[in-house]
Motif scaffolding. Structure first.
Motif, PDB file in Angstrom:
ATOM      1  N   ALA A  10       0.991  -1.218  -0.010  1.00  0.00           N
ATOM      2  CA  ALA A  10      -0.099   0.137   0.129  1.00  0.00           C
ATOM      3  C   ALA A  10       1.048   1.436   0.025  1.00  0.00           C
ATOM      4  CB  ALA A  10      -0.987   0.017   1.295  1.00  0.00           C
ATOM      5  N   VAL A  11       1.880   1.223   0.782  1.00  0.00           N
ATOM      6  CA  VAL A  11       2.718   2.335   0.961  1.00  0.00           C
ATOM      7  C   VAL A  11       3.435   2.767  -0.568  1.00  0.00           C
ATOM      8  CG1 VAL A  11       4.948   3.374   1.858  1.00  0.00           C
ATOM      9  CG2 VAL A  11       3.206   2.325   3.264  1.00  0.00           C
ATOM     10  N   VAL A  12       4.005   1.731  -1.220  1.00  0.00           N
ATOM     11  CA  VAL A  12       4.676   1.750  -2.407  1.00  0.00           C
ATOM     12  C   VAL A  12       3.810   2.211  -3.520  1.00  0.00           C
ATOM     13  CG1 VAL A  12       5.893   0.400  -4.006  1.00  0.00           C
ATOM     14  CG2 VAL A  12       6.503  -0.039  -1.669  1.00  0.00           C
ATOM     15  N   TYR A  13       2.574   1.721  -3.352  1.00  0.00           N
ATOM     16  CA  TYR A  13       1.718   2.135  -4.505  1.00  0.00           C
ATOM     17  C   TYR A  13       1.288   3.711  -4.156  1.00  0.00           C
ATOM     18  CZ  TYR A  13       1.259  -2.562  -6.518  1.00  0.00           C
ATOM     19  OH  TYR A  13       1.697  -3.720  -7.017  1.00  0.00           O
ATOM     20  N   PHE A  14       1.052   3.887  -2.970  1.00  0.00           N
ATOM     21  CA  PHE A  14       0.654   5.098  -2.585  1.00  0.00           C
ATOM     22  C   PHE A  14       1.704   6.289  -3.023  1.00  0.00           C
ATOM     23  CE2 PHE A  14       0.385   8.891   0.157  1.00  0.00           C
ATOM     24  CZ  PHE A  14      -0.658   9.223  -0.215  1.00  0.00           C
ATOM     25  N   VAL A  15       2.886   6.048  -3.160  1.00  0.00           N
ATOM     26  CA  VAL A  15       4.169   6.940  -3.304  1.00  0.00           C
ATOM     27  C   VAL A  15       4.108   6.693  -5.063  1.00  0.00           C
ATOM     28  CG1 VAL A  15       6.712   7.104  -3.326  1.00  0.00           C
ATOM     29  CG2 VAL A  15       5.526   6.416  -1.325  1.00  0.00           C
ATOM     30  N   LEU A  16       3.989   5.709  -5.621  1.00  0.00           N
ATOM     31  CA  LEU A  16       3.831   5.752  -7.084  1.00  0.00           C
ATOM     32  C   LEU A  16       2.774   6.505  -7.454  1.00  0.00           C
ATOM     33  CD1 LEU A  16       5.353   4.602  -9.725  1.00  0.00           C
ATOM     34  CD2 LEU A  16       3.762   2.601  -9.282  1.00  0.00           C
ATOM     35  N   PHE A  17       1.696   6.701  -6.931  1.00  0.00           N
ATOM     36  CA  PHE A  17       0.388   7.300  -7.178  1.00  0.00           C
ATOM     37  C   PHE A  17       0.625   8.882  -7.109  1.00  0.00           C
ATOM     38  CE2 PHE A  17      -3.224   9.693  -5.499  1.00  0.00           C
ATOM     39  CZ  PHE A  17      -3.957   9.586  -6.719  1.00  0.00           C
ATOM     40  N   LEU A  18       1.558   9.113  -5.861  1.00  0.00           N
ATOM     41  CA  LEU A  18       1.893  10.584  -5.866  1.00  0.00           C
ATOM     42  C   LEU A  18       2.539  11.140  -6.816  1.00  0.00           C
ATOM     43  CD1 LEU A  18       2.273  10.779  -1.855  1.00  0.00           C
ATOM     44  CD2 LEU A  18       0.302  11.528  -3.217  1.00  0.00           C
ATOM     45  N   GLY A  19       3.391  10.233  -7.350  1.00  0.00           N
ATOM     46  CA  GLY A  19       4.346  10.735  -8.457  1.00  0.00           C
ATOM     47  C   GLY A  19       3.561  10.915  -9.726  1.00  0.00           C
ATOM     48  N   ALA A  20       2.922  10.000 -10.010  1.00  0.00           N
ATOM     49  CA  ALA A  20       1.957  10.028 -11.259  1.00  0.00           C
ATOM     50  C   ALA A  20       1.114  11.319 -11.061  1.00  0.00           C
ATOM     51  CB  ALA A  20       0.874   9.133 -11.395  1.00  0.00           C
ATOM     52  N   ALA A  21       0.438  11.581  -9.771  1.00  0.00           N
ATOM     53  CA  ALA A  21      -0.573  12.761  -9.501  1.00  0.00           C
ATOM     54  C   ALA A  21       0.292  14.156  -9.707  1.00  0.00           C
ATOM     55  CB  ALA A  21      -1.268  12.550  -8.035  1.00  0.00           C
ATOM     56  N   GLY A  22       1.453  14.097  -9.322  1.00  0.00           N
ATOM     57  CA  GLY A  22       2.097  15.360  -9.341  1.00  0.00           C
ATOM     58  C   GLY A  22       2.294  15.908 -11.139  1.00  0.00           C
ATOM     59  N   PHE A  23       2.507  14.782 -11.877  1.00  0.00           N
ATOM     60  CA  PHE A  23       2.443  14.890 -13.238  1.00  0.00           C
ATOM     61  C   PHE A  23       1.090  15.473 -13.895  1.00  0.00           C
ATOM     62  CE2 PHE A  23       6.547  12.803 -13.259  1.00  0.00           C
ATOM     63  CZ  PHE A  23       7.390  13.790 -14.218  1.00  0.00           C
ATOM     64  N   ILE A  24       0.380  14.605 -13.135  1.00  0.00           N
ATOM     65  CA  ILE A  24      -1.129  15.112 -13.847  1.00  0.00           C
ATOM     66  C   ILE A  24      -1.625  16.570 -13.180  1.00  0.00           C
ATOM     67  CG2 ILE A  24      -3.537  14.596 -13.141  1.00  0.00           C
ATOM     68  CD1 ILE A  24      -2.745  11.678 -12.936  1.00  0.00           C
ATOM     69  N   PHE A  25      -1.153  16.907 -12.001  1.00  0.00           N
ATOM     70  CA  PHE A  25      -1.493  18.208 -11.275  1.00  0.00           C
ATOM     71  C   PHE A  25      -0.891  19.292 -12.134  1.00  0.00           C
ATOM     72  CE2 PHE A  25      -0.814  21.634  -8.394  1.00  0.00           C
ATOM     73  CZ  PHE A  25      -1.945  21.810  -8.270  1.00  0.00           C
ATOM     74  N   LYS A  26       0.532  18.866 -12.749  1.00  0.00           N
ATOM     75  CA  LYS A  26       1.400  19.905 -13.350  1.00  0.00           C
ATOM     76  C   LYS A  26       0.705  19.850 -14.836  1.00  0.00           C
ATOM     77  CE  LYS A  26       5.424  19.899 -16.242  1.00  0.00           C
ATOM     78  NZ  LYS A  26       4.847  19.337 -17.369  1.00  0.00           N
ATOM     79  N   GLY A  27      -0.048  19.206 -15.484  1.00  0.00           N
ATOM     80  CA  GLY A  27      -0.258  19.111 -16.694  1.00  0.00           C
ATOM     81  C   GLY A  27      -1.804  19.916 -16.630  1.00  0.00           C
ATOM     82  N   ILE A  28      -2.670  19.991 -15.549  1.00  0.00           N
ATOM     83  CA  ILE A  28      -3.872  20.607 -15.399  1.00  0.00           C
ATOM     84  C   ILE A  28      -3.507  22.089 -15.076  1.00  0.00           C
ATOM     85  CG2 ILE A  28      -5.792  21.185 -13.707  1.00  0.00           C
ATOM     86  CD1 ILE A  28      -5.755  17.891 -13.422  1.00  0.00           C
ATOM     87  N   MET A  29      -2.387  22.339 -14.282  1.00  0.00           N
ATOM     88  CA  MET A  29      -2.209  23.658 -14.086  1.00  0.00           C
ATOM     89  C   MET A  29      -1.598  24.487 -15.163  1.00  0.00           C
ATOM     90  SD  MET A  29      -2.898  24.617 -10.996  1.00  0.00           S
ATOM     91  CE  MET A  29      -2.205  25.901 -10.967  1.00  0.00           C
ATOM     92  N   GLN A  30      -0.754  23.689 -16.018  1.00  0.00           N
ATOM     93  CA  GLN A  30      -0.060  24.221 -17.063  1.00  0.00           C
ATOM     94  C   GLN A  30      -1.286  24.563 -18.172  1.00  0.00           C
ATOM     95  OE1 GLN A  30       2.618  21.422 -19.140  1.00  0.00           O
ATOM     96  NE2 GLN A  30       3.622  22.875 -20.057  1.00  0.00           N
ATOM     97  N   TYR A  31      -2.424  23.518 -18.391  1.00  0.00           N
ATOM     98  CA  TYR A  31      -3.544  23.807 -19.062  1.00  0.00           C
ATOM     99  C   TYR A  31      -4.263  25.063 -18.732  1.00  0.00           C
ATOM    100  CZ  TYR A  31      -7.784  23.419 -21.574  1.00  0.00           C
ATOM    101  OH  TYR A  31      -9.030  23.552 -22.419  1.00  0.00           O
ATOM    102  N   ILE A  32      -4.526  25.471 -17.456  1.00  0.00           N
ATOM    103  CA  ILE A  32      -5.187  26.660 -16.899  1.00  0.00           C
ATOM    104  C   ILE A  32      -4.394  27.644 -17.233  1.00  0.00           C
ATOM    105  CG2 ILE A  32      -5.846  27.668 -14.614  1.00  0.00           C
ATOM    106  CD1 ILE A  32      -6.540  24.772 -13.791  1.00  0.00           C
ATOM    107  N   ILE A  33      -3.160  27.934 -17.047  1.00  0.00           N
ATOM    108  CA  ILE A  33      -2.352  28.992 -17.037  1.00  0.00           C
ATOM    109  C   ILE A  33      -2.309  29.313 -18.478  1.00  0.00           C
ATOM    110  CG2 ILE A  33      -0.112  29.839 -17.102  1.00  0.00           C
ATOM    111  CD1 ILE A  33       0.341  28.034 -14.444  1.00  0.00           C
ATOM    112  N   GLU A  34      -2.291  28.572 -19.333  1.00  0.00           N
ATOM    113  CA  GLU A  34      -2.015  28.830 -20.979  1.00  0.00           C
ATOM    114  C   GLU A  34      -3.530  29.489 -21.404  1.00  0.00           C
ATOM    115  OE1 GLU A  34      -0.524  25.277 -22.771  1.00  0.00           O
ATOM    116  OE2 GLU A  34       1.388  25.842 -21.885  1.00  0.00           O
TER     117      GLU A  34
END
Length: 69
Positions: free
Chosen positions: A44-68
């Protein structure tokens, strides 16, 4: 025509590549955890950390879309 959409194509290919890399990392982590008989809380801990990494890229993409736009 290709020159007009070069940046969009490049961004799309980058996103697809990142998705592929995260899926590959998920598969590798799953295989390693299965072979080493890791307890459920460790998985659970390992998958949660992997999910956080992926969520960071998703959040970055959303923020980049909003700013542009």
């Amino acid at each position: 025509m290709l020159n007009e959409y070069y940046e969009q194509i490049e961004a799309l290919i980058l996103d697809i590549t990142l998705i592929g890399l995260f899926l590959l990392m998920g598969y590798v982590v799953h295989d390693l955890l299965k072979k080493n008989n890791v307890p459920a809380i460790g998985k659970a801990v390992v998958y949660f950390v992997l999910f956080l990494g992926a969520a960071g890229f998703i959040f970055k993409g959303i923020m980049q879309y909003i700013i542009e736009h």
